[in-house]
Scaffold this motif. Sequence first.
Motif, PDB file in Angstrom:
ATOM      1  N   THR A 152       0.807  -1.220   0.000  1.00  0.00           N
ATOM      2  CA  THR A 152       0.000   0.000   0.000  1.00  0.00           C
ATOM      3  C   THR A 152       0.839   1.268   0.000  1.00  0.00           C
ATOM      4  N   ILE A 153       2.118   1.199   0.396  1.00  0.00           N
ATOM      5  CA  ILE A 153       2.949   2.402   0.460  1.00  0.00           C
ATOM      6  C   ILE A 153       3.118   2.993  -0.935  1.00  0.00           C
ATOM      7  N   GLN A 154       3.025   4.317  -1.007  1.00  0.00           N
ATOM      8  CA  GLN A 154       3.110   4.998  -2.294  1.00  0.00           C
ATOM      9  C   GLN A 154       4.533   5.449  -2.609  1.00  0.00           C
ATOM     10  N   ASN A 155       5.487   4.615  -2.231  1.00  0.00           N
ATOM     11  CA  ASN A 155       6.894   4.775  -2.576  1.00  0.00           C
ATOM     12  C   ASN A 155       7.400   3.462  -3.129  1.00  0.00           C
ATOM     13  N   GLY A 156       8.340   3.532  -4.040  1.00  0.00           N
ATOM     14  CA  GLY A 156       8.983   2.313  -4.499  1.00  0.00           C
ATOM     15  C   GLY A 156       9.986   1.831  -3.475  1.00  0.00           C
ATOM     16  N   VAL A 157       9.943   0.544  -3.149  1.00  0.00           N
ATOM     17  CA  VAL A 157      10.876  -0.033  -2.184  1.00  0.00           C
ATOM     18  C   VAL A 157      11.659  -1.153  -2.866  1.00  0.00           C
ATOM     19  N   ILE A 158      12.980  -1.104  -2.721  1.00  0.00           N
ATOM     20  CA  ILE A 158      13.860  -2.129  -3.293  1.00  0.00           C
ATOM     21  C   ILE A 158      14.760  -2.643  -2.183  1.00  0.00           C
ATOM     22  N   ILE A 159      14.900  -3.957  -2.117  1.00  0.00           N
ATOM     23  CA  ILE A 159      15.865  -4.580  -1.213  1.00  0.00           C
ATOM     24  C   ILE A 159      16.882  -5.277  -2.098  1.00  0.00           C
ATOM     25  N   SER A 160      18.155  -4.927  -1.898  1.00  0.00           N
ATOM     26  CA  SER A 160      19.188  -5.468  -2.787  1.00  0.00           C
ATOM     27  C   SER A 160      20.433  -5.835  -1.998  1.00  0.00           C
ATOM     28  N   ASP A 161      21.313  -6.580  -2.658  1.00  0.00           N
ATOM     29  CA  ASP A 161      22.606  -6.942  -2.088  1.00  0.00           C
ATOM     30  C   ASP A 161      23.548  -5.754  -2.275  1.00  0.00           C
ATOM     31  N   PRO A 162      24.110  -5.198  -1.187  1.00  0.00           N
ATOM     32  CA  PRO A 162      24.944  -4.004  -1.339  1.00  0.00           C
ATOM     33  C   PRO A 162      26.239  -4.241  -2.100  1.00  0.00           C
ATOM     34  N   GLU A 163      26.661  -5.510  -2.199  1.00  0.00           N
ATOM     35  CA  GLU A 163      27.900  -5.796  -2.912  1.00  0.00           C
ATOM     36  C   GLU A 163      27.648  -6.091  -4.389  1.00  0.00           C
ATOM     37  N   SER A 164      26.729  -6.985  -4.682  1.00  0.00           N
ATOM     38  CA  SER A 164      26.462  -7.356  -6.074  1.00  0.00           C
ATOM     39  C   SER A 164      25.417  -6.467  -6.726  1.00  0.00           C
ATOM     40  N   ASP A 186      24.242  -8.618   4.943  1.00  0.00           N
ATOM     41  CA  ASP A 186      23.843  -7.217   4.819  1.00  0.00           C
ATOM     42  C   ASP A 186      22.880  -7.065   3.651  1.00  0.00           C
ATOM     43  N   ILE A 187      21.903  -6.176   3.835  1.00  0.00           N
ATOM     44  CA  ILE A 187      21.007  -5.835   2.729  1.00  0.00           C
ATOM     45  C   ILE A 187      20.950  -4.317   2.622  1.00  0.00           C
ATOM     46  N   LEU A 188      20.658  -3.828   1.438  1.00  0.00           N
ATOM     47  CA  LEU A 188      20.490  -2.400   1.211  1.00  0.00           C
ATOM     48  C   LEU A 188      19.019  -2.146   0.920  1.00  0.00           C
ATOM     49  N   VAL A 189      18.394  -1.326   1.769  1.00  0.00           N
ATOM     50  CA  VAL A 189      16.979  -1.001   1.612  1.00  0.00           C
ATOM     51  C   VAL A 189      16.880   0.403   1.022  1.00  0.00           C
ATOM     52  N   GLN A 190      16.190   0.511  -0.103  1.00  0.00           N
ATOM     53  CA  GLN A 190      16.032   1.796  -0.773  1.00  0.00           C
ATOM     54  C   GLN A 190      14.550   2.150  -0.867  1.00  0.00           C
ATOM     55  N   SER A 191      14.271   3.415  -0.633  1.00  0.00           N
ATOM     56  CA  SER A 191      12.916   3.936  -0.808  1.00  0.00           C
ATOM     57  C   SER A 191      12.987   5.056  -1.824  1.00  0.00           C
ATOM     58  N   LEU A 192      12.173   4.970  -2.881  1.00  0.00           N
ATOM     59  CA  LEU A 192      12.236   5.934  -3.973  1.00  0.00           C
ATOM     60  C   LEU A 192      10.887   6.597  -4.184  1.00  0.00           C
ATOM     61  N   SER A 193      10.883   7.930  -4.207  1.00  0.00           N
ATOM     62  CA  SER A 193       9.673   8.687  -4.504  1.00  0.00           C
ATOM     63  C   SER A 193       9.773   9.221  -5.930  1.00  0.00           C
ATOM     64  N   ASP A 194       8.744   9.024  -6.688  1.00  0.00           N
ATOM     65  CA  ASP A 194       8.700   9.558  -8.054  1.00  0.00           C
ATOM     66  C   ASP A 194       8.391  11.054  -7.978  1.00  0.00           C
ATOM     67  N   ILE A 195       9.390  11.879  -8.316  1.00  0.00           N
ATOM     68  CA  ILE A 195       9.209  13.331  -8.244  1.00  0.00           C
ATOM     69  C   ILE A 195       9.230  13.943  -9.642  1.00  0.00           C
ATOM     70  N   THR A 196       8.924  13.142 -10.643  1.00  0.00           N
ATOM     71  CA  THR A 196       8.931  13.656 -12.016  1.00  0.00           C
ATOM     72  C   THR A 196       7.979  14.832 -12.169  1.00  0.00           C
ATOM     73  N   ASN A 197       6.760  14.711 -11.623  1.00  0.00           N
ATOM     74  CA  ASN A 197       5.799  15.803 -11.733  1.00  0.00           C
ATOM     75  C   ASN A 197       6.264  17.036 -10.968  1.00  0.00           C
ATOM     76  N   ILE A 198       6.929  16.789  -9.810  1.00  0.00           N
ATOM     77  CA  ILE A 198       7.458  17.913  -9.039  1.00  0.00           C
ATOM     78  C   ILE A 198       8.548  18.612  -9.834  1.00  0.00           C
ATOM     79  N   LYS A 199       9.402  17.822 -10.501  1.00  0.00           N
ATOM     80  CA  LYS A 199      10.455  18.398 -11.336  1.00  0.00           C
ATOM     81  C   LYS A 199       9.861  19.272 -12.431  1.00  0.00           C
ATOM     82  N   GLU A 200       8.775  18.782 -13.015  1.00  0.00           N
ATOM     83  CA  GLU A 200       8.129  19.566 -14.071  1.00  0.00           C
ATOM     84  C   GLU A 200       7.584  20.873 -13.502  1.00  0.00           C
TER      85      GLU A 200
END
Length: 692
Positions: free
Chosen positions: A154-166, A241-255
């Motif tokens: 339900t969160i309105q942000n993109g969430v990615i969990i990745s390996d910080p090394e690979s 170790d894991i790398l947790v990233q949260s990304l907000s789409d700010i394309t409209n804000i940029k415009e």
Amino acid sequence: MHNPSSKPVIMIVDDSTVNLFLLEAQLKNEYEIITAINGSEAINKAKSSPKPDIILLDIIMPDMDGYTVCSILKKESNTASIPIIFITSVDEADKETYGLQLGAADYITRPFNIEIVKSRINVHLDLKKNRDALESAILQLREKETYLETIMTTIQNGVIISDPESHSIIDVNPFFCDMMGTCREDLLGKDFREYLGSGEIFGSDDSQVTDYRDHSLLKTSGSEIIHTRRWFKTARLGRKDILVQSLSDITNIKELIKQQDINIIQAKQVMKIIHNRPERNISLNNHTNLFIGCCTYPSHKEGGDHLFVKSVPSGSVGKKDKTFMSIKDQSGHKVGCILRSISTDLIHNAIIHQNPSMPLEQMVTLLNKNILKSKVFSLEEYFTSINIMIDHETSKLHFVSSAHPPFFLIRDQKVSIIGKPGEAGTNLPIPMPDYQFEKGEHCLLPNDRYILFTDGMTDIALKSGAHPLTMTEMQQRLENCVKSGHQYITEIMSDFMEWISEKSNGLFQPRIQPDNSDSALINQTGDDITVLWFEIESTDPTIERKLQPNTIEDIDDFTNRFHDEVMTTCKSRGYKISPHMFRTALIEMLLNAWKHGNIEDPTKTISIRIRFANDIHLEVIDQGSGFDYSNLPDPTEGDNILKASGRGIFMTRYAANEVFWKDDGRHIVSVFKREFDPLNNEVAYHNDIHLW
């Protein structure tokens, strides 16, 4: 168990009151005992409070045997987890298998060894306790999984969990899949860097940073570029170790910001209309020239720094006899900064042009009063400034500092700090209610050089973790510049700004332009940097020649010889002007003096002077009657295109960086920057809009 601090509850079920009495008597010291004499009573008490932790159940009973009771209890969800130990006689041992199949936990046989009974009870109580704890943990885990799954979906942000090394993707949420235009299965196992937009770098050091990167460009499955703001942090999951990233789409804000940029650009154009470009050379009197240089290095598009330089007449004669300079630093860096800058300088310019003879300290006091009346500034907003007035006739400099950093005076080989806190001319910031500003004063001497700046200069290295520059450090550096042989302020500033750049640890990389425009730069210091410098130059010529031409051939011959002489001198002194541009201006100025000034009279003299200073000054003086140079026609506009007149002055302005007249038009001065820049050659101000 129902209460960890109380005794375990045991229910004994037997139709023999003697058996009940014997077991209860032997167990009651260690356990809380409940008894039941038949199956129905046992079932009811198993569902009641206190709920038994374990049941000792006799098999042979009238109406309802132990197997039936066991079967019923195991089918009920609220009693199924209660351990049941069957009580049997020796000859019933062959039926143990059947009881265990119904869900019983164990068997005990008569006659009892009470210690064995207690041991069996305690074993199953411990097993039940551990089983209850495990089930509780599993339940909590499932609840947390459901909770996290609900958030992830339900969160309105993109969430990615990745390996910080690979950098391989371990998991993503649905919103990120929507952002990228693909499904989860296509993303898992892929290198996250494959989805970065062109020019974006995802370094290994990202895993060590807990703050967000301002924004990253991502490339969707459809090759569309989207702007995102990214937060990231490493976490420990087991041994990995894991790398947790949260990304907000700010394309409209940029415009939206891009649309607002248009407003900012327009606001800056308004500032240019209010100020015009600062004059570069101002004649103070017959013996001195005021050379002025400045540059602004904004850290934000809005910019909180602004300045102006202008000369005005203070009397009715119309001769410009006062020069005003102002460098201001607005608080904050929001869009409102430039709007406050416009308001401030509109009020300031109006005061100067309406009251040019007013003492400087009274001007600044009036500026402060009118800004308070305007209500443009909130209670938290203010600006610092240095305001200077130079009186051409008396060669005196008056200054009013409003909580601004001090400035430097370079006189001969000595560098002095002017306007330290508490000295004459230092005041509180603007606006300030009911405040009378005071001035400081200096006498100007030939070759005096001054340097003013905003506090972004001293704070230049703060963002990189270094200490701020002190006035003493900068003073020592300027003294080294002077002692190294730099004669003119432009040479000193070029060396000084390179040193400032080194002190910024790569955050500030200016390219000093010899003109008065914004320079090509990198400013990532977090604060705007504005610098204004000026020098009192002697107007004594370096080269002077006289000419009384009879024909245009005489002018051509002189032009060739004089041009070669000047170019040779330029080379020996390190000046890099365009020979073509210099020749164009020289011949047009000579032709104009001969034809329109002296009216081709061979008895009248044309004087030609060259002065090498911060710029190169080419002066041509005729003995004619002069002309009105304040309203010259532009030969590129309308009906002027077909006219023969006016083209010489147009070409002179095109070739030189600055052109102005003296002595009612009989004396023309063309100025050439120390180093020719074909991309930014215009410093002539004839096309500016003059509001005042």
